[in-house]
Write a protein that holds these residues in place. Sequence first.
Motif, PDB file in Angstrom:
ATOM      1  N   VAL A  85       0.825  -1.209   0.000  1.00 43.17           N
ATOM      2  CA  VAL A  85       0.000   0.000   0.000  1.00 43.17           C
ATOM      3  C   VAL A  85       0.864   1.265   0.000  1.00 43.17           C
ATOM      4  CG1 VAL A  85      -1.558   1.353   1.482  1.00 43.17           C
ATOM      5  CG2 VAL A  85      -2.020  -1.058   1.091  1.00 43.17           C
ATOM      6  N   LEU A  86       1.996   1.234   0.695  1.00 45.16           N
ATOM      7  CA  LEU A  86       2.745   2.486   0.911  1.00 45.16           C
ATOM      8  C   LEU A  86       3.883   2.746  -0.082  1.00 45.16           C
ATOM      9  CD1 LEU A  86       3.013   2.839   4.810  1.00 45.16           C
ATOM     10  CD2 LEU A  86       1.301   3.784   3.253  1.00 45.16           C
ATOM     11  N   THR A  87       4.248   1.762  -0.896  1.00 51.30           N
ATOM     12  CA  THR A  87       5.347   2.041  -1.841  1.00 51.30           C
ATOM     13  C   THR A  87       4.795   2.741  -3.082  1.00 51.30           C
ATOM     14  OG1 THR A  87       5.106  -0.234  -2.648  1.00 51.30           O
ATOM     15  CG2 THR A  87       6.920   0.206  -1.143  1.00 51.30           C
ATOM     16  N   VAL A  88       5.640   3.558  -3.674  1.00 51.59           N
ATOM     17  CA  VAL A  88       5.272   4.286  -4.906  1.00 51.59           C
ATOM     18  C   VAL A  88       5.961   3.568  -6.058  1.00 51.59           C
ATOM     19  CG1 VAL A  88       5.404   6.497  -6.122  1.00 51.59           C
ATOM     20  CG2 VAL A  88       5.132   6.446  -3.628  1.00 51.59           C
ATOM     21  N   ASN A  89       5.148   3.013  -6.976  1.00 56.11           N
ATOM     22  CA  ASN A  89       5.699   2.086  -7.970  1.00 56.11           C
ATOM     23  C   ASN A  89       5.712   2.646  -9.385  1.00 56.11           C
ATOM     24  OD1 ASN A  89       3.516   0.302  -6.036  1.00 56.11           O
ATOM     25  ND2 ASN A  89       5.699  -0.099  -5.836  1.00 56.11           N
ATOM     26  N   PRO A 120      15.299  -1.178  -7.978  1.00 56.38           N
ATOM     27  CA  PRO A 120      14.078  -1.956  -8.076  1.00 56.38           C
ATOM     28  C   PRO A 120      13.555  -2.011  -9.526  1.00 56.38           C
ATOM     29  CG  PRO A 120      13.511   0.305  -7.585  1.00 56.38           C
ATOM     30  CD  PRO A 120      15.004   0.262  -7.801  1.00 56.38           C
ATOM     31  N   GLY A 121      12.809  -3.086  -9.811  1.00 56.34           N
ATOM     32  CA  GLY A 121      12.244  -3.241 -11.152  1.00 56.34           C
ATOM     33  C   GLY A 121      10.765  -2.944 -11.211  1.00 56.34           C
ATOM     34  N   SER A 122      10.158  -2.682 -10.052  1.00 51.09           N
ATOM     35  CA  SER A 122       8.713  -2.400  -9.966  1.00 51.09           C
ATOM     36  C   SER A 122       7.915  -3.416 -10.795  1.00 51.09           C
ATOM     37  CB  SER A 122       8.436  -0.947 -10.383  1.00 51.09           C
ATOM     38  OG  SER A 122       7.101  -0.611 -10.124  1.00 51.09           O
ATOM     39  N   SER A 123       6.979  -2.952 -11.623  1.00 52.59           N
ATOM     40  CA  SER A 123       6.101  -3.883 -12.364  1.00 52.59           C
ATOM     41  C   SER A 123       6.715  -4.376 -13.674  1.00 52.59           C
ATOM     42  CB  SER A 123       4.732  -3.230 -12.602  1.00 52.59           C
ATOM     43  OG  SER A 123       4.865  -1.851 -12.851  1.00 52.59           O
ATOM     44  N   GLY A 124       8.018  -4.199 -13.845  1.00 50.49           N
ATOM     45  CA  GLY A 124       8.715  -4.884 -14.931  1.00 50.49           C
ATOM     46  C   GLY A 124       9.096  -4.032 -16.134  1.00 50.49           C
ATOM     47  N   SER A 221      19.797   0.938 -10.556  1.00 50.75           N
ATOM     48  CA  SER A 221      18.965   1.245  -9.385  1.00 50.75           C
ATOM     49  C   SER A 221      18.420   2.651  -9.554  1.00 50.75           C
ATOM     50  CB  SER A 221      19.769   1.134  -8.093  1.00 50.75           C
ATOM     51  OG  SER A 221      18.915   1.453  -6.999  1.00 50.75           O
ATOM     52  N   ARG A 222      17.258   2.735 -10.130  1.00 50.03           N
ATOM     53  CA  ARG A 222      16.715   4.056 -10.459  1.00 50.03           C
ATOM     54  C   ARG A 222      15.451   4.356  -9.640  1.00 50.03           C
ATOM     55  NH1 ARG A 222      17.725   6.912 -14.589  1.00 50.03           N
ATOM     56  NH2 ARG A 222      15.498   7.348 -14.702  1.00 50.03           N
ATOM     57  N   ASN A 223      15.433   5.550  -9.069  1.00 53.83           N
ATOM     58  CA  ASN A 223      14.221   6.081  -8.421  1.00 53.83           C
ATOM     59  C   ASN A 223      13.722   5.278  -7.227  1.00 53.83           C
ATOM     60  OD1 ASN A 223      14.057   8.239 -10.365  1.00 53.83           O
ATOM     61  ND2 ASN A 223      13.395   6.695 -11.833  1.00 53.83           N
ATOM     62  N   MET A 224      14.634   4.707  -6.482  1.00 56.40           N
ATOM     63  CA  MET A 224      14.302   4.088  -5.190  1.00 56.40           C
ATOM     64  C   MET A 224      14.969   4.895  -4.073  1.00 56.40           C
ATOM     65  SD  MET A 224      15.245   0.299  -3.711  1.00 56.40           S
ATOM     66  CE  MET A 224      17.004   0.483  -4.002  1.00 56.40           C
ATOM     67  N   LEU A 225      16.228   5.272  -4.287  1.00 54.55           N
ATOM     68  CA  LEU A 225      16.968   5.969  -3.228  1.00 54.55           C
ATOM     69  C   LEU A 225      16.326   7.314  -2.894  1.00 54.55           C
ATOM     70  CD1 LEU A 225      20.645   5.287  -4.454  1.00 54.55           C
ATOM     71  CD2 LEU A 225      19.214   3.890  -2.953  1.00 54.55           C
ATOM     72  N   ILE A 226      15.524   7.868  -3.818  1.00 52.52           N
ATOM     73  CA  ILE A 226      14.856   9.158  -3.548  1.00 52.52           C
ATOM     74  C   ILE A 226      13.931   9.076  -2.334  1.00 52.52           C
ATOM     75  CG2 ILE A 226      14.920  10.301  -5.825  1.00 52.52           C
ATOM     76  CD1 ILE A 226      12.236   9.061  -6.486  1.00 52.52           C
ATOM     77  N   TYR A 227      13.520   7.865  -1.970  1.00 49.55           N
ATOM     78  CA  TYR A 227      12.618   7.706  -0.817  1.00 49.55           C
ATOM     79  C   TYR A 227      13.380   7.512   0.494  1.00 49.55           C
ATOM     80  CZ  TYR A 227       9.279   7.199  -4.558  1.00 49.55           C
ATOM     81  OH  TYR A 227       8.531   7.435  -5.676  1.00 49.55           O
TER      82      TYR A 227
END
Length: 279
Positions: A85-89, A120-124, A221-227
């Motif tokens: 619920v709380l992660t931005v994907n 992260p690869g999120s939804s692929g 590793s893109r757009n995960m460390l921003i959190y």
Amino acid sequence: MFGWLNTKKVPKADDQIRQNVENFVNPKAVLEKFTAITGIHFNQKESITASKLIYFCRNNHIFSFDELYRCLENDNEILEGLINVLTVNETYFFREARQINFLVDKVVSRKEKVRILCAPGSSGEEPYSIAIALLDRGVSALKIEIVSLDINSEVTLLAREGHYTARSLHKTTQELQEKYFIKEENTLRVRDDVKRLVTFHTINIFDERLFELGKFDMIFSRNMLIYFDEPTVAKAVERLGRLSRTKESLLFFGHADFVKTPVALVEHYDDGIKFYTIV
Ligand SMILES: C[S@@+](CC[C@H](N)C(=O)[O-])C[C@H]1O[C@@H](n2cnc3c(N)ncnc32)[C@H](O)[C@@H]1O
């Protein structure tokens, strides 16, 4: 914030929550616990997050933030649900095409098989974009292995299914869509020969299971460390760096992922692209 308490048709659990609104006043301890597990900080978004927490509690028959806190300590299903619920994907195909093309050039110039990590690869969309870009440049499938991970188990399932809508594909040319996707009713499905190049895992990068994935020649590793906050970025980068197969392994990050280069990394520029190796 408690607008949903006024709805007429309410599930049974709401009656108990209605009597205990004061049990949902301060989410601080829950959010700190969540941050300690995932690295994700909420900064100024705490009130939006509190609403999401209350909604989550209502759906899971949890009657206070104290109870939710205890669940985060000993109930993996609740923890997984809350992470989902709380992660931005947010992601889409060819989100950073220049970086992907640069990676493809590097793979083309090598003879050996290349292991690539998307964390992260999120939804692929990102790992499949890399696979498609490599195939489209004529790289043999035998030379490619892509591993994708994400802490969110729902997006991992979506990635394995590989069905995408126009929203994910707005930066993908018609030609690539026709070549690497199969048209289904309302979606485009990634072709099986692309799918076979990527494996998807639900893994938290702060979990020791990270190191079971083996070593890699390229790490995206893109757009995960921003959190994450600065010390957590340093910790995450150090862990990702440990996945480098050699000192020549390349790491790629998003433009906003960090301001100052973390101590574990050496920065390089080539052809306008910033990338990193380990110290
Ligand atoms: C905004 S998406 C980025 C996806 C893709 N790399 C891109 O740039 O399009 C961020 C992803 O990081 C994942 N994430 C957040 N914290 C994580 C952690 N501790 N371990 C693994 N994945 C995490 C989230 O679940 C989310 O799917």
